[in-house]
Design a protein around this motif. Structure first.
Motif, PDB file in Angstrom:
ATOM      1  N   VAL B  61       0.850  -1.331   0.105  1.00  8.82           N
ATOM      2  CA  VAL B  61       0.061   0.067  -0.071  1.00  8.82           C
ATOM      3  C   VAL B  61       0.732   1.115   0.078  1.00  8.82           C
ATOM      4  O   VAL B  61       0.586   2.052  -0.769  1.00  8.82           O
ATOM      5  CB  VAL B  61      -0.830  -0.098   1.236  1.00  8.82           C
ATOM      6  CG1 VAL B  61      -1.738   1.379   1.256  1.00  8.82           C
ATOM      7  CG2 VAL B  61      -1.867  -1.146   0.973  1.00  8.82           C
ATOM      8  N   VAL B 293      -9.313   1.192   3.254  1.00 10.09           N
ATOM      9  CA  VAL B 293      -8.266   1.671   3.693  1.00 10.09           C
ATOM     10  C   VAL B 293      -8.453   3.456   3.782  1.00 10.09           C
ATOM     11  O   VAL B 293      -8.777   3.855   2.878  1.00 10.09           O
ATOM     12  CB  VAL B 293      -7.233   1.629   2.691  1.00 10.09           C
ATOM     13  CG1 VAL B 293      -5.850   2.197   3.307  1.00 10.09           C
ATOM     14  CG2 VAL B 293      -6.783   0.005   2.491  1.00 10.09           C
ATOM     15  N   ILE B 294      -8.203   4.134   5.102  1.00  6.95           N
ATOM     16  CA  ILE B 294      -8.515   5.242   5.245  1.00  6.95           C
ATOM     17  C   ILE B 294      -7.153   6.070   5.387  1.00  6.95           C
ATOM     18  O   ILE B 294      -6.227   5.542   6.226  1.00  6.95           O
ATOM     19  CB  ILE B 294      -9.335   5.542   6.587  1.00  6.95           C
ATOM     20  CG1 ILE B 294     -10.398   4.706   6.855  1.00  6.95           C
ATOM     21  CG2 ILE B 294      -9.646   6.938   6.679  1.00  6.95           C
ATOM     22  CD1 ILE B 294     -11.602   4.879   5.873  1.00  6.95           C
ATOM     23  N   TRP B 299       0.057  10.165   6.908  1.00  3.72           N
ATOM     24  CA  TRP B 299       0.541   8.871   6.201  1.00  3.72           C
ATOM     25  C   TRP B 299       0.964   9.431   5.199  1.00  3.72           C
ATOM     26  O   TRP B 299       2.134   9.086   4.521  1.00  3.72           O
ATOM     27  CB  TRP B 299      -0.720   7.961   5.821  1.00  3.72           C
ATOM     28  CG  TRP B 299      -0.511   6.634   5.215  1.00  3.72           C
ATOM     29  CD1 TRP B 299       0.828   6.199   5.017  1.00  3.72           C
ATOM     30  CD2 TRP B 299      -1.373   5.614   5.276  1.00  3.72           C
ATOM     31  NE1 TRP B 299       0.698   5.140   4.617  1.00  3.72           N
ATOM     32  CE2 TRP B 299      -0.504   4.484   4.539  1.00  3.72           C
ATOM     33  CE3 TRP B 299      -2.466   5.291   5.652  1.00  3.72           C
ATOM     34  CZ2 TRP B 299      -0.893   3.304   4.551  1.00  3.72           C
ATOM     35  CZ3 TRP B 299      -3.166   3.981   5.374  1.00  3.72           C
ATOM     36  CH2 TRP B 299      -2.130   2.839   4.901  1.00  3.72           C
TER      37      TRP B 299
END
Lengths: 100, 491
Positions: B61, B293-294, B299
């Motif tokens: 990811v 997926v938040i 991030w």
């Protein structure tokens, strides 16, 4: 009202699922599948006016694992339940051409 | 071949599948290793045993988001997984986990170089994460063998807008994408190992007598080299134009829609696979096993920090800061590591021009021989710094520096030690140089006579004496000094 499942739709679904359907099945499935879809119509009766649309059924997020290898199966273990094998390959009916 | 009445524009969009270089697969922790014996990197998840649950690889990811951020994509707050349903033996679940309506990255662009020295922006529609399928082995007589080692390997599918209008642009885009994913260190992008696969969508817009015709779009499946990508696009350009000439009204996008074709590498032609009549019906549906997926700003920022300087920004900085030509700056920014070594050497006090000359001289030559990047020849910052300083201080001349360079790559030794051991240090002792000059003159009276006569052969003989002195010094005498002393003696 949900879509009526006719013989053409059943034939199409059968083809997508790689299932050969008998004449008998072609007679019974359209009615059965139409019935199944009609159960879903029941849900349409519910008032959802003030309900936020749901994108996912599970109330979890970001379940991620670190990129650290685990022990894999041995080929013998992996192939144990396979109907047929050829060396360490799964043996299947001959296929030609590309998949997706 | 194109009729002078026709204006023909090639329109190409490209889907690129990039295998990510994680240690493990996308949804289980089996190894992601090319070339291992069949079915050795498999478990209950990637063989699709009933009741198993996929768990996302965090690094895959991250890698995908890095590509998205580097392509200036929007990386949305919310992204989810969907099932793409189809039946094929290399896909044991009967569906591929992929992303349908809410991909991880969307609406970015990639700048590509054009032959005339300008740049063109190719828009990126989206980039989504999915799992690779297994591999079918067709060499078994009368059957197919399935190897699931590759099943579940993380795959990033990057889809461009139809912004490319020539074979060169398609190739430029594909190569720029390869450079980017290598730069970000998210994929080895090795063609032979199938790390990058291409699927171009190609058609033509032809204008004749004021009317514009669009030919049916052809998607060429599964191209795994730059050569076949270029070959397929060039062939489709020619084929579609010829088909259209036969029937300008009938051979149209509206009437025939989209068609899939394969590419025959040996013959250099595309071959019909299927048209819209039997197009796949993938029946996408949200995957209930994988949570959403938040993504938050923290991030995204962490990944931006990890990405650091991107190739085009670094290239611009090299032109500005080191005063390099576009060509030299471009050559040094093909990968991240080469520039990193250069920057560290400059930071350690080495002269940038001398470092660049060393890297693009013997460095590029050795890299070329070995078919690798300049950094991959094994040069260290310490070696580059020391050798550049030795050049600046006149401790070695350019010829000797090249010899030292080759040897330090071969032996991983320190440049000064090599120069000392091999007698390549410049001789600064004028008395010693004087001695070599006197010896050369004494041993070669014939050459001396020719020079003194001043005829046509004068320069050649002077060169010969220079060579004798340089040879006596084993290349360590400073040529300018030798020349000066010789001229003094012979005038």
């Amino acid at each position: 009202m949900s879509q009526k499942i006719d013989a053409d739709v059943v034939r199409h679904i059968g083809k997508l699922s790689r299932i050969e359907l008998t004449d008998e099945e072609m007679r019974t499935f359209p009615g059965q599948l139409t019935d199944v879809l009609q159960y879903f119509d029941k849900l349409q009766e519910l008032d959802t006016e003030n309900v936020t649309p749901m994108v996912h059924a599970v109330e979890l997020k970001n379940i991620l694992a670190a990129d650290i290898p685990h022990e894999s199966l041995t080929p013998d273990e992996a192939l144990k339940n396979a109907p047929d094998r050829e060396g360490d390959f799964f043996r299947v009916t001959k296929v030609l051409g590309a998949g997706s | 071949m194109i009729d002078t009445n026709d204006k023909v524009q090639l329109i190409v969009g490209l889907e690129i599948h990039v295998e990510l270089a994680t240690k493990t697969k996308m949804f289980c922790r089996c190894r992601n290793n090319f070339g291992d014996p069949p079915n050795t990197n498999v478990c209950a998840v990637c063989t699709s045993m009933p009741g198993t649950l996929p768990v996302m690889n965090a690094l895959a990811v991250d890698y995908s988001m890095k590509v998205g951020l580097a392509l200036d994509c929007n990386v949305p707050d919310y992204t989810k997984w969907d099932r793409k349903n189809y039946y094929y033996p290399d896909l044991p679940k009967g569906y591929q986990l992929s992303q349908y309506d809410l991909p991880l990255c969307e609406h970015g662009c990639l700048e590509i170089p054009l032959a005339d020295g300008t740049q063109k922006k190719i828009r990126v529609l989206r980039a989504h994460l999915e799992e690779d399928a297994g591999k079918n082995n067709h060499e078994i007589p009368g059957a197919t063998g399935v190897d699931l080692n590759r099943a579940g390997v993380p795959l990033l599918e990057i889809v461009s807008e139809p912004d490319m209008n020539s074979v060169e642009e398609v190739a430029g885009y594909a190569r720029s994408m390869q450079r980017l994913v290598r730069w970000l260190d998210v994929s080895k992008a090795n063609m032979q190992m199938g790390h990058m696969r291409f699927e171009p969508n190609i058609n033509l817009h032809i204008t004749r007598d004021g009317t514009t015709y669009k030919t049916p779009i052809v998607e060429v499946k599964n191209l795994n080299s730059f050569r076949s990508l270029e070959g397929a696009v060039a062939y489709e350009f020619k084929r579609q134009y010829e088909e259209w000439q036969k029937d300008p009204e009938g051979f149209s996008l509206k009437k025939l829609g989209k068609q899939n074709r394969g590419f025959d590498d040996a013959k250099g032609v595309t071959v019909f696979q299927r048209d819209k009549e039997d197009a796949h019906d993938y029946r996408y549906l949200p995957d209930p096993d994988l949570p959403a997926v938040i993504i938050d700003d923290a991030w995204r920022e962490r990944l931006r920090d990890e990405i650091g300087e991107l190739p085009l920004a670094r290239r611009a900085r090299y032109i500005e800061e080191y005063g390099l030509s576009f060509k030299d700056a471009d050559a040094l920014t093909q990968d991240a590591a080469t520039g990193d070594i250069l920057d560290s050497a400059v930071k350690a006090g080495a002269d940038s021009k001398r470092c660049v000359n060393l890297l693009l001289g013997r460095g590029a030559a050795i890299a070329n021989e070995r078919e690798c990047s300049i950094a991959d020849i094994g040069i260290t910052t310490e070696q580059l710094t020391e050798l550049a300083k030795m050049l600046a201080d006149g401790d070695v001349n350019a010829t000797a520096a090249n010899k030292v360079f080759d040897k330090m790559i071969e032996t991983s030794g320190a440049p000064r030690e090599i120069a000392e051991a091999d007698g390549l240090l410049a001789v600064k002792d004028t008395g010693q140089i004087q001695q070599w000059v006197d010896d050369a003159i004494a041993k070669n009276p014939q050459a001396v006579d020719i020079i003194k006569e001043g005829g046509k052969k004068k320069e050649k003989s002077f060169g010969f004496l220079m060579g004798q002195v340089m040879q006596a010094s084993r290349g360590a005498a400073p040529p300018a000094e030798v020349q000066k002393l010789l001229r003094e003696k012979l005038s």
